[in-house]
Design an enzyme around this catalytic site. Structure first.
Site, short mmCIF file in Angstrom:
data_model
loop_
_atom_site.label_atom_id
_atom_site.label_comp_id
_atom_site.label_asym_id
_atom_site.label_seq_id
_atom_site.Cartn_x
_atom_site.Cartn_y
_atom_site.Cartn_z
N ALA A 271 -35.61 46.58 -38.64
CA ALA A 271 -36.10 46.71 -39.84
C ALA A 271 -35.94 45.62 -40.92
CB ALA A 271 -35.51 48.07 -40.64
N ILE B 21 -27.52 44.15 -42.37
CA ILE B 21 -27.26 43.82 -40.99
C ILE B 21 -28.68 43.41 -40.37
CG2 ILE B 21 -26.58 45.04 -38.89
CD1 ILE B 21 -25.04 47.18 -40.53
N THR C 158 -31.03 43.96 -38.14
CA THR C 158 -31.83 44.90 -37.45
C THR C 158 -33.31 44.60 -37.24
OG1 THR C 158 -32.16 46.24 -39.30
CG2 THR C 158 -30.11 46.48 -37.83
N LYS D 277 -35.53 53.35 -51.89
CA LYS D 277 -34.21 53.77 -51.91
C LYS D 277 -33.61 54.32 -53.25
CE LYS D 277 -33.67 52.14 -47.45
NZ LYS D 277 -33.56 53.01 -46.66
N TYR E 85 -36.95 42.77 -51.65
CA TYR E 85 -36.78 44.12 -51.24
C TYR E 85 -37.89 45.06 -51.71
CZ TYR E 85 -34.04 47.91 -48.95
OH TYR E 85 -33.58 48.87 -48.39
P1 NAD Z 1 -34.27 49.99 -37.47
O1 NAD Z 1 -35.38 49.27 -37.40
O2 NAD Z 1 -33.23 49.88 -36.39
O3 NAD Z 1 -34.21 51.23 -37.77
C1 NAD Z 1 -35.41 51.86 -38.53
C2 NAD Z 1 -36.12 52.99 -37.59
O4 NAD Z 1 -36.76 53.81 -38.50
C3 NAD Z 1 -36.43 52.64 -36.36
O5 NAD Z 1 -35.76 53.59 -35.45
C4 NAD Z 1 -37.90 53.13 -36.46
O6 NAD Z 1 -38.43 53.39 -35.15
C5 NAD Z 1 -37.66 54.56 -37.53
N1 NAD Z 1 -38.93 54.62 -38.06
C6 NAD Z 1 -39.93 54.08 -38.62
N2 NAD Z 1 -40.97 54.57 -38.97
C7 NAD Z 1 -40.77 55.92 -38.67
C8 NAD Z 1 -41.62 57.34 -38.29
N3 NAD Z 1 -42.81 57.18 -39.03
N4 NAD Z 1 -41.09 58.11 -37.82
C9 NAD Z 1 -39.76 58.07 -37.27
N5 NAD Z 1 -38.93 56.92 -37.06
C10 NAD Z 1 -39.50 55.89 -37.90
O7 NAD Z 1 -33.43 49.25 -38.53
P2 NAD Z 1 -32.09 49.67 -39.24
O8 NAD Z 1 -31.55 48.57 -40.21
O9 NAD Z 1 -31.04 50.27 -38.46
O10 NAD Z 1 -32.72 50.76 -40.44
C11 NAD Z 1 -31.88 52.00 -40.50
C12 NAD Z 1 -31.83 52.58 -41.77
O11 NAD Z 1 -30.69 51.88 -42.51
C13 NAD Z 1 -32.98 52.33 -42.67
O12 NAD Z 1 -33.42 53.43 -43.64
C14 NAD Z 1 -32.82 50.99 -43.57
O13 NAD Z 1 -33.41 51.01 -44.69
C15 NAD Z 1 -31.26 51.41 -43.68
N6 NAD Z 1 -30.62 50.19 -44.06
C16 NAD Z 1 -30.48 49.06 -43.38
C17 NAD Z 1 -29.78 48.02 -43.76
C18 NAD Z 1 -29.85 46.53 -42.97
O14 NAD Z 1 -29.22 45.44 -43.36
N7 NAD Z 1 -29.90 46.81 -41.50
C19 NAD Z 1 -28.99 47.97 -44.93
C20 NAD Z 1 -29.01 49.25 -45.51
C21 NAD Z 1 -29.69 50.16 -45.11
#
Ligand code: NAD
Length: 265
Positions: A197, A193, A195, A162, A155
């Site tokens: 990212a 989850i 996704t 974070k 990570y």
């Molecule tokens: P995701 O890829 O669906 O969402 C990430 C989003 O960030 C995308 O819509 C992408 O277009 C956007 N993004 C990236 N660069 C950008 C920019 N310059 N301007 C505007 N938007 C931008 O994945 P996700 O897992 O839904 O991630 C959403 C949030 O949740 C993130 O902060 C991620 O770190 C966090 N998160 C995810 C998980 C997981 O396991 N999926 C767990 C905890 C936290």
């Protein structure tokens, strides 16, 4: 009458139907909110627009959060469209793929800067730009992960980002709490989850399957569960909650020892 009836939310971070932001958007709409969307780059529009329209949304705008002029322009459009907003959701992060594998110490200065800019500073920039159009007693929300407080394999720089994001939540909550609008600022720390990212993190499949084995509820979480918690945090039910990092992780973060089926029995 839903939890969010009469409220307007602006959501940044839907890339597709697997995005956490999409789980949040659906829960908000179900609870009666009017929901507007923003996507990062042009090629995402064909995915995001139909999703937004399926919830009856009439606001779908591009905004690259690394660009201050795009942030200001998007908030100006939102003001003209809605008059004001009650809820701001930031569900956005980015780091170079090469910085999400191997040792953390290999991160380059530019890779570090990029991860902090998109994953941390963008929330502060967005919060500042949104404040003038936020209605009193509104709420802001961002997404975090337990890699902020524990070293999680691969990570890396995103964990450092974070940690900074969670500190930002506390400082923003303090700032917004003395502002006459009394805006609340919180974060959800979600379990892993699958996704877009997460696909960029080395070993993410294992991270997700192992999590289900050791979390207290012995399963992964869904974007719907994050959405439901987000609906609560952004509703008046959570009127006394600000500066909080709220874990939605089937108990993983508080387990003293990995709870396996064998040890639990
Ligand atoms: P995701 O890829 O669906 O969402 C990430 C989003 O960030 C995308 O819509 C992408 O277009 C956007 N993004 C990236 N660069 C950008 C920019 N310059 N301007 C505007 N938007 C931008 O994945 P996700 O897992 O839904 O991630 C959403 C949030 O949740 C993130 O902060 C991620 O770190 C966090 N998160 C995810 C998980 C997981 O396991 N999926 C767990 C905890 C936290």
């Amino acid at each position: 009458m839903g939890l969010l009836t009469g409220k307007t939310a602006l959501i940044f971070g839907v890339a597709n139907e697997h995005s956490i932001a999409w789980g949040i958007a659906q829960a908000f709409a179900r609870e009666g909110a009017t929901v507007g969307f923003s996507y990062a780059i042009d090629k995402l529009e064909r995915r995001v627009r139909p999703l937004a329209e399926s919830l009856g949304s009439t606001f779908v705008e591009r905004c690259d959060l690394s660009k201050d002029d795009e942030i200001l322009a998007t908030l100006e459009k939102a003001k003209n469209h809605y008059g004001g907003i009650d809820i701001l959701v930031h569900s956005v992060a980015f780091a170079n793929r090469e910085d999400l594998s191997g040792p953390y110490y290999n991160v380059s200065r530019e890779g570090f800067r990029l991860a902090m800019d998109i994953s941390v500073y963008s929330f502060t920039a967005l919060a500042r730009a949104a404040l003038p159009i936020m209605r009193p007693n509104g709420s802001m929300l961002t997404m975090s992960y337990i890699g902020s407080v524990r070293a999680i394999n691969h990570y890396n720089v995103m964990g450092v980002a974070k940690a900074a994001l969670e500190a930002s939540v506390r400082y923003l909550a303090a700032d917004m709490g003395v502002d006459e609008k009394r805006i609340r600022v919180n974060s959800i720390s979600a379990g892993p989850i699958r996704t877009l990212a997460v696909a960029g993190i080395a070993g993410s499949r294992m991270l997700i399957s192992d999590f289900a084995k050791v979390s207290m509820l012995h399963r992964n979480i869904s974007i719907d569960e994050v959405g439901n918690s987000a609906a609560y945090l952004c509703s008046d039910l959570a009127s006394g909650v600000t500066g909080e990092i709220h874990y939605v992780d089937t108990g993983f973060s508080v387990a003293g020892f990995p709870s396996t089926e064998e040890t639990a029995g």
